[in-house]
Design a protein around this motif. Structure first.
Motif, PDB file in Angstrom:
ATOM      1  N   CYS A  47      -8.519   0.622   0.499  1.00 40.03           N
ATOM      2  CA  CYS A  47      -7.847   0.410   1.786  1.00 40.03           C
ATOM      3  C   CYS A  47      -8.854  -0.007   2.846  1.00 40.03           C
ATOM      4  N   GLN A  80      -3.265   8.181   8.572  1.00 41.52           N
ATOM      5  CA  GLN A  80      -2.029   8.734   7.999  1.00 41.52           C
ATOM      6  C   GLN A  80      -2.244   9.118   6.524  1.00 41.52           C
ATOM      7  N   PHE A  81      -2.863   8.211   5.759  1.00 41.92           N
ATOM      8  CA  PHE A  81      -3.151   8.519   4.343  1.00 41.92           C
ATOM      9  C   PHE A  81      -4.011   9.771   4.232  1.00 41.92           C
ATOM     10  N   PHE A  88       0.427   4.178  -2.590  1.00 41.62           N
ATOM     11  CA  PHE A  88       0.141   5.549  -2.184  1.00 41.62           C
ATOM     12  C   PHE A  88       1.119   6.522  -2.841  1.00 41.62           C
ATOM     13  N   HIS A  89       2.345   6.065  -2.970  1.00 39.14           N
ATOM     14  CA  HIS A  89       3.377   6.855  -3.633  1.00 39.14           C
ATOM     15  C   HIS A  89       2.991   7.136  -5.092  1.00 39.14           C
ATOM     16  N   GLU A 125      -1.998  12.870   4.872  1.00 37.72           N
ATOM     17  CA  GLU A 125      -1.089  13.197   3.760  1.00 37.72           C
ATOM     18  C   GLU A 125      -1.842  13.730   2.549  1.00 37.72           C
ATOM     19  N   GLU A 149       0.810  -1.221   0.000  1.00 33.78           N
ATOM     20  CA  GLU A 149       0.000   0.000   0.000  1.00 33.78           C
ATOM     21  C   GLU A 149       0.844   1.272   0.000  1.00 33.78           C
ATOM     22  N   ASP A 150       2.039   1.209   0.606  1.00 30.58           N
ATOM     23  CA  ASP A 150       2.850   2.426   0.618  1.00 30.58           C
ATOM     24  C   ASP A 150       3.349   2.779  -0.780  1.00 30.58           C
ATOM     25  N   LYS A 201      -3.297   3.656   9.912  1.00 30.25           N
ATOM     26  CA  LYS A 201      -2.758   3.781   8.554  1.00 30.25           C
ATOM     27  C   LYS A 201      -3.690   4.675   7.723  1.00 30.25           C
TER      28      LYS A 201
END
Lengths: 106, 1399
Positions: free
Chosen positions: B351, B363-364, B327-328, B367, B323-324, B360
């Motif tokens: 997600c 956090q998304f 997300f990037h 951001e 997932e990171d 998590k």
């Protein structure tokens, strides 16, 4: 039979005596917020925001009725209507204009 | 071949490319297969219809989802699966569709789960009787590959063999891919051996598999070597191969080689690598080399068209636990953001679906918010949690929202409450109530009414339970909900009790005054004095009847009515409504209010409810009658309309008690006769012998001979009885001579009977026939003279005439006669025709015929400048490409780009390259990044290929559009099959079938049926289960080859030949209903009325109850009117109306006008009665009919009758908008044009009388405008002096708009400007005036008008300026202002929008 039913359905739709149909209402707002928003243009008589009893979410559209036609005009003076970040789609209900169509012979 | 779809890498085409192409057929999958032999005649139940409808909806949604996003939600897929299963045995393409969807189209589902899904569906559908063929096995293989499912290829082959299904090329390719996935080169080689033995071609797909196979067996060198091997075998490596190679490096973490390869490919091949690079990113993530991703990512240009693929990449990464990285990637899509739309919803939703921990998610959200990509991510996550019934997450998110100061509202709890209600989980409900309370949200009346109380037997139990579970929070919402709840359940006594018990409580809450009750209902507070109100009547005052407008309590009242069976209670309340003025405060009064209420009451009841309550409703109506309650007629008819489908005739009868009564009328219609040559001849001779007048019989005989096309005999008859010949007979003869190419005789007759200076004119068709035959025989001057005569005699010109003009011009163009074309064209255009582009195209054709490209291009641009139309473009393009004239090609491309945009120019170029066989160039054009499928253009070209039988071109079109965004693949293959069908080429059809599988397209039923049809007709075995075709009139049920040929010929406008086939086949075969329609329509288009009628007779004898469809019968009526066969036309109209078909407006209008011209009142009246109820549907205005009847009276010299008829209609029309006879413009125009001055005067007096005595101004406006049109300025001025103030602006605008639609009308607007400037909107008026002069090509006036607007400081709309600029440039004049930058279309839209908004 089917045609009659369809006609009935059409009648059902057309008889709504509301002034404005609003679509793309964000899920976060309820009729309370809608009324508050539209009150800036005039006195809101009714706001109907149907909910789906099966999901608990509303159907993303509603109808608004104002006290006077001037209120309705006020609403349409504004180019776009944004409520909680979402752009509302507004359509004037046509009943007020009925009977004013131009007739033309060929 | 450039093909991304056939690759061995399972996860390869997760994104878009393949996904988008597939599933258009779904909306055709809706047929429930019928069991043959047991078709029962049963009315479809409402529930079933509803289900079918929902199924349709789901399929459309799926279709949209795939096309737009390249993915499907699993829930949607399962829903459709269950629906298909419910309908019984799934059809071949339905099963294919479902299987096909279990691979990369589900990026949100884990790989093993997808395969499991496919297997589950496979087995279940097999149980239901699904038949699997090669295409299904191939689809399953594809799913295995996409899902990296490990399986044994040999076992798979054995299973196919067992099921007696033959593997084909696609099967082998995929098996090779399967072996290569495991690095099993030996296995792959074995299959390769099979393929070689069977002489199957080895395609790029096989080689790219081998690249991977070698690498996975540990031999990267050999993998790299495959590229040169394939080149040696004559197969160029394409994107598939390079992707395979890149993935090999990615799996090894060899960043250098990746970089090197990409750069090399970019340099040498010029592919757009973006989609490939995204696959490489995924491979790197999976292989554990995230550090190299950034480098690849930077190479990708995330353009708009890449978005669906990029989104699918993100989803796939999340699914696989990256997932990171996902997300990037998501954040790199940020520059694509347009406006202030939120981005990343799809990501957050996925997600949530994958149960990501709340931290998590938080956090998304943070951001996204910081990156300004999303304005409200937390509420969005809340919604996702609520939608997926994740109550714990929802509550956590609400807590975070509260922390962050975001508003929380009662309705956020509803989805949770709904779920607990369904689960009958009271504990859950109590928990939600508590949490909401803790979060500080006061729940409202709706929450309690709709979501809490429903769980309990009554409100008392609810209250007790809430209290027991510590979630009873005393609020207004709770109290009012208690009352409402009991009322809606018809427990009136309970309501009364509660309301009284609550009274003190509510009062305390709000006012503290004991006698005042405050109730919150529908979000309004009502204050009601309740002192001593204990009676039943007062209860209603209290609850249902606050003294406000009825609509506030209408619904509750209706609900109460429906839950009660007490008719006398109903009546009493209604009486109260009717008689107590407190409840009818609104102006229309009680009659209206009760009518309205009754209407809604009935409307709220379903058919079955009405039936169940029929008796009670009848009693109710009777009681209302007794109480002298009356409702308006309009409401009564509304109620009858509502009741109509419920089949309650007795009730409808009783409803008649409510309003006043009304009467209706009916009428009949005459029938037609036929003529017969020999009988007429005898009759003529007999009359002659008896010395009786023979004129009529002679005319009939000549007509009959003309109909038989017997020119010789007709001329003989003419010579013999010359003195008795009448004009009509001569006209028919002239026409006959023209048809038989006898130009001399035709001209002689014409000069003799219809000389140029005589006032008598031929009808349009005959003039046309003359022009045609003259032009054909090179008598240009004569032809032009005839055309001029047509103009002078004001011969009416219809669409058909225009089509004939085109035929004449085109014939000259084909002969390459430049001068003829130009002179005829000029004369024709000067006739003052409506805007018709097609007439100009011969101007270009003639140069193409002479192969003078410069002249052709110049003609093209001239046409655009003069008439705003692009014509013959495709032909010019093709010719230029064939000639290799790069300069002119560039010139025309630039021109089109600047006028219509790049997309159109690209399509034109693409089609031209295809047409000329330059496929490589065509490919380059169609692969232009950002180009999308333009359905209209693709259809146009495909149909063109079909009608001109260009198989190769069509095949290339289909192949090259494979990766075109949003291209409907099934449709493209359908086109191919259509052409195979016309050619009877079953081999090609079979190859198309293999291609469909290779591309992994799921065909629609229609496509499969067509394919099966082709194979069957050519004696081949159909290798799949043939779907049952729903539309009986689809082309597939054609009884034979001839029928198809007839249809094809008709499509190609070759009606005559089609007719010949029809004649040959007549008696031998019967045709399908639709074929008759098509043939008749085609014949009528070619003006072959007699043949059309012949076919119609044949159809009527073969098919019981045959009726023509609307288009064909309307054409028939028009043809008959044109030939003056009005009786026949009436009969046709009656016939189609009787069979429930609607004629078109032009047909009805033509008939009305013709009858009026004839003064045929009887038939007009009959026509009016026939059309009584359907004028609106057809679009014929009531005014036209009334005008026509008045005109008919006038023609019969009975002016008084005309006025007596029309005047009352206009008076009532002004008062009653439904019965809208309002204008008299048609009547005035006709009498004015025909110079019937006394009539004109009489109607003028009437118009003035209406204005001065009745205040009805429309007729006088019409009179004024007619004066203006006829250039009677003084009359107009004197009229305006009397009635100036009453002229309607709207009518003026309509008038100007109509004037500005044809040339030579500027004077009218100038006159208006002179007479009534104060009534005109200057901007609009000058817009139209300018347009008039532009149409006239009058440069000086255009410039003068512009100067005037400047002087008067009139702000012109951009459209006007644009038009002006284009006009000035065209005539080579400087443009004295900045030309508006957008296209015409843009400004037209803008204007339309503005008009829409202000109207």
């Amino acid at each position: 039979m089917a045609a009659a039913r369809a006609a009935r359905e059409a009648a059902r739709r057309s008889r709504k005596l509301f002034d404005i149909f609003v679509a793309e209402v964000p899920w976060t707002v309820s009729s309370k917020e809608l009324k508050e928003y539209f009150s800036q243009f005039g006195s809101v008589q009714r706001c109907q925001l149907p909910f789906d009893k099966d999901t608990g979410f509303h159907k993303r559209y509603c109808w608004i009725k104002f006290s006077t036609p001037e209120d309705v005009q006020n609403v349409f003076q504004k180019d776009s209507h944004i409520l909680e970040g979402a752009k509302l789609i507004l359509k004037e209900q046509s009943h007020r204009r009925q009977g004013q169509r131009i007739n033309q012979s060929n | 071949m450039y093909k991304l779809t056939e690759t061995p890498v399972p996860y390869l085409i997760i994104h878009g490319v393949e996904g988008r192409n597939i599933m258009y057929q779904i909306r055709f999958l809706t047929v429930a297969p019928q069991q043959e032999g047991s078709v029962k005649e049963e009315p479809i139940s409402e529930i079933q219809t509803r289900r079918t409808w929902q199924f349709d909806w789901a399929l459309n949604k799926l279709d949209n989802s795939v096309r737009k996003t390249g993915r499907i939600r699993k829930t949607l897929l399962l829903k459709i699966f269950h629906e298909i299963c419910k309908t019984g045995c799934p059809g071949s393409n339905q099963t294919l569709l479902l299987l096909r969807s279990c691979g990369t189209l589900l990026p949100e589902v884990l790989l093993p789960e997808r395969t499991e899904l496919a297997h589950m569906m496979w087995d279940k559908m097999k149980e239901l009787g699904a038949v699997y063929d090669t295409s299904h096995y191939n689809a399953l293989l594809k799913v295995y590959l996409q899902n990296e499912h490990k399986f044994s290829p040999t076992e798979f082959l054995a299973r196919m063999e067992e099921a007696n299904v033959q593997p084909n090329r696609v099967t082998y390719q995929r098996l090779i891919a399967a072996y290569c996935n495991e690095g099993d080169i030996e296995g792959a080689s074995e299959i390769l051996g099979f393929m070689k033995n069977k002489d199957l071609p080895i395609t790029e797909a096989v080689f790219s598999s081998l690249v991977k196979g070698h690498a996975r067996s540990g031999d990267v060198k050999s993998a790299e070597n495959i590229l040169s091997v394939m080149r040696m075998a004559g197969v160029e490596p394409g994107p598939d191969t390079y992707l395979s190679l890149l993935n090999v490096y990615a799996e090894k973490g060899d960043a250098d080689s990746i970089k090197k390869t990409i750069e090399e490919v970019e340099k040498t091949e010029g592919y757009v690598m973006d989609r490939i690079l995204m696959q490489v990113i995924f491979s790197l993530a999976k292989a554990g080399y995230p550090q190299y991703i950034e480098d690849i990512k930077e190479r990708i240009r995330f353009e708009k068209e890449l978005l669906p693929d990029a989104m699918n990449l993100c989803l796939t990464l999340v699914t696989h636990g990256f997932e990171d990285i996902g997300f990037h990637i998501l954040k790199s899509l940020n520059p694509l953001s347009r406006g202030n739309v939120d981005h990343g919803n799809f990501f957050l939703q996925h997600c949530v679906n994958r149960d990501m921990p709340v931290n998590k998610l938080k956090q998304f959200c943070t951001e996204l918010k910081e990156a300004e990509m999303h304005s409200a991510p937390l509420p969005f996550i809340l919604r996702c949690a609520l939608e997926t019934n994740k109550s714990a997450l929802a509550i956590d998110v609400m807590k975070i929202m509260k922390e962050e100061g975001l508003p929380l509202r009662p309705h956020y709890s509803w989805p949770l409450l709904v779920v607990f209600q369904k689960e009958k989980n009271l504990g859950g409900i109590f928990e939600v109530l508590k949490v909401m309370h803790e979060l500080g949200v006061e729940l409202d009346v709706e929450t309690y009414t709709n979501y809490v109380f429903k769980n309990f037997a009554d409100s008392e139990t609810a209250r007790a339970q809430l209290k027991k579970n510590d979630c009873l929070f005393e609020t207004v919402g709770l109290s009012v909900a208690e009352i409402r709840y009991e009322a809606a359940h018809g427990r009136l006594n309970n309501v009364l009790d509660i309301s009284l018990a609550e009274r003190s409580q509510c009062s305390q809450v709000f006012t503290g005054v004991n006698s005042i009750m405050i109730v919150k209902a529908n979000d309004n507070y009502f204050i009601q004095d309740l002192n001593a109100s204990r009676t039943f009547r007062d209860f209603f005052f209290f609850f249902f009847f606050p003294p406000i407008d009825i609509h506030h309590f209408r619904n509750s009242l209706i609900l109460g009515f429906k839950s009660s069976d007490d008719v006398s209670l109903w009546s009493k309340i209604t009486e109260l409504l009717y008689k107590d003025e407190r409840y009818c405060l609104t102006p229309p009064g009680p009659t209206e209010a009760v009518g309205y209420f009754l209407y809604h009451l009935i409307d709220s009841m379903s058919d079955s409810e009405v039936q169940a309550k029929e008796e009670r409703l009848r009693q109710y109506f009777h009681q209302l009658k007794k109480m002298n309650i009356v409702i308006p007629t309009s409401h009564y008819s509304g109620i009858c309309r509502l009741l109509d489908p419920s089949q309650v005739p007795e009730l409808i009868k009783d409803a008649r008690l409510l309003p006043h009564k009304k009467s209706l009328t009916t009428d009949n219609i005459p029938e037609s006769a036929k003529s017969d040559v020999s009988a007429l001849e005898k009759k003529l001779e007999k009359r002659k012998a008896e010395n009786q007048p023979i004129t009529d019989v002679l005319k009939q005989l000549v007509h009959a001979l003309c109909e038989e096309e017997n020119m010789q005999k007709a001329l003989e008859v003419k010579a013999k009885y010359e003195p008795d010949m009448v004009v009509g007979g001569y006209a028919a003869l002239i026409n006959l001579c023209c048809r038989h190419d006898n130009v001399e005789e035709a001209m002689n007759l014409k000069e003799k009977v219809f000389p140029k200076n005589s006032p008598v004119a031929l009808d349009t068709g005959k003039y046309i026939a003359l022009v045609e035959v003259l032009a054909k025989h090179g008598r240009l001057e004569d032809a032009i003279n005839i055309l001029t005569e047509m103009k002078e005699k004001d011969v009416p010109i219809s669409d058909r005439t225009v089509a004939s003009f085109f035929r004449i011009l085109n014939a000259a163009a084909m002969r390459g006669e430049v001068e003829t074309v130009h002179r005829l064209h000029e004369t024709i255009v000067n006739l003052g025709l409506p805007e018709t582009a097609v007439l100009h195209s011969p101007l270009i054709t003639v140069h193409l015929e002479k192969d003078d490209m410069t002249a052709a291009l110049e003609a093209l641009m001239n046409c655009y400048k003069k008439y705003g139309k692009i014509l013959q473009l495709h032909n010019i393009y093709c010719r230029l490409i064939e000639k290799g004239d790069a300069d002119l090609l560039q010139k025309v491309s630039d021109f089109i780009s600047s006028e219509y945009g790049d997309m159109m120019a690209l399509y034109d170029l693409f089609f031209a390259f295809l047409q000329t066989g330059k496929y490589k160039e065509a490919r380059k054009v169609i692969e232009t990044p950002g180009l999308r499928a333009h359905t209209g253009r693709l259809h146009w070209f495909a149909k063109r290929c079909i009608s001109s039988n260009q198989m190769e071109t069509l095949e290339h079109l289909v192949e090259l559009t494979q990766n075109l965004f949003e291209c409907d693949r099934d449709e493209m293959y359908y086109f191919l099959l259509q052409l195979c069908e016309s050619n009877g080429d079953w081999r090609k059809a079979e190859a198309v079938w293999t291609k469909i599988q290779e591309e992994n397209v799921v065909p629609r039923e229609k496509t499969l049926a067509l394919l099966a049809d082709i194979l069957e007709k050519n004696g081949q075995v159909v290798p799949f289960d043939v779907p049952k075709v729903r539309h009986e009139d689809s082309s597939l049920t054609d009884s034979n080859v001839e029928e198809r040929r007839i249809k094809i010929l008709c499509r190609k406008n070759n009606a005559k030949e089609a007719y010949n086939i029809f004649l040959e086949m007549q008696g031998k075969k019967e045709f399908h209903h639709r074929s008759y329609d098509i043939l008749i329509k085609a014949l009528l288009m070619q003006n072959c009325l007699e043949e059309a009628i012949e076919v119609k007779h044949a159809a009527e004898t073969h098919i019981k109850g045959f009726t023509l469809n609307s288009a064909a019968s309307s054409l028939l009526i028009i043809s008959q009117v044109r030939r003056d066969y009005l009786k026949d036309a009436m009969a046709v109209l009656k016939g189609i109306l009787d069979s429930g078909v609607l004629p078109t407006r032009p047909a009805v209008t033509a008939l009305i006008q013709a009858l009026a011209e004839k003064g045929d009142l009887k038939n007009l009246q009959a026509l009016k009665n026939m059309l009584e109820d359907i004028t609106k549907l057809i679009g014929v205005s009531a005014s036209l009919i009334a005008n026509a009847i008045a005109l008919a009276h006038t023609k019969n010299n009975d002016l008084d009758a005309a006025v007596e008829y029309l005047e009352p209609l206009l008076i009532s029309g002004a008062q009653n908008p439904d019965q809208a006879v309002k204008n008299i413009s048609y009547l005035l125009r006709k009498v004015s044009e025909e110079g019937l001055e006394p009539a004109f005067e009489k109607f003028g007096v009437m118009a003035e009388r209406l204005a001065s005595q009745f205040g009805i101004y429309r007729p006088v406006t019409d009179l004024f405008l007619q004066y203006v049109s006829a250039d009677r300025v003084d009359d107009a001025r004197s009229l305006i002096q009397r009635y100036g103030a009453s002229i309607e602006k709207r009518d003026l605008v309509t008038f100007m708009a109509r004037s500005a639609s044809k040339p030579g009308q500027a004077k009218k607007i100038e006159t208006l400007l002179e007479l009534i400037p104060e009534h005109l909107d200057m901007e609009i008026t000058y817009r139209y005036l300018m347009k008039c002069y532009e149409l006239d090509g009058d440069v000086a006036s255009v410039k003068a008008v512009y100067e005037k607007t400047k002087a008067k400081n009139i702000q012109l709309h951009e459209l006007t300026l644009k038009s002006l600029a284009v006009f000035l440039k065209k005539v080579g004049e400087p443009v004295p202002f900045t030309e508006p930058p957008e296209t015409f279309k843009f400004y037209v839209e803008q204007l339309r929008k503005r008009r829409f908004e202000t109207s």
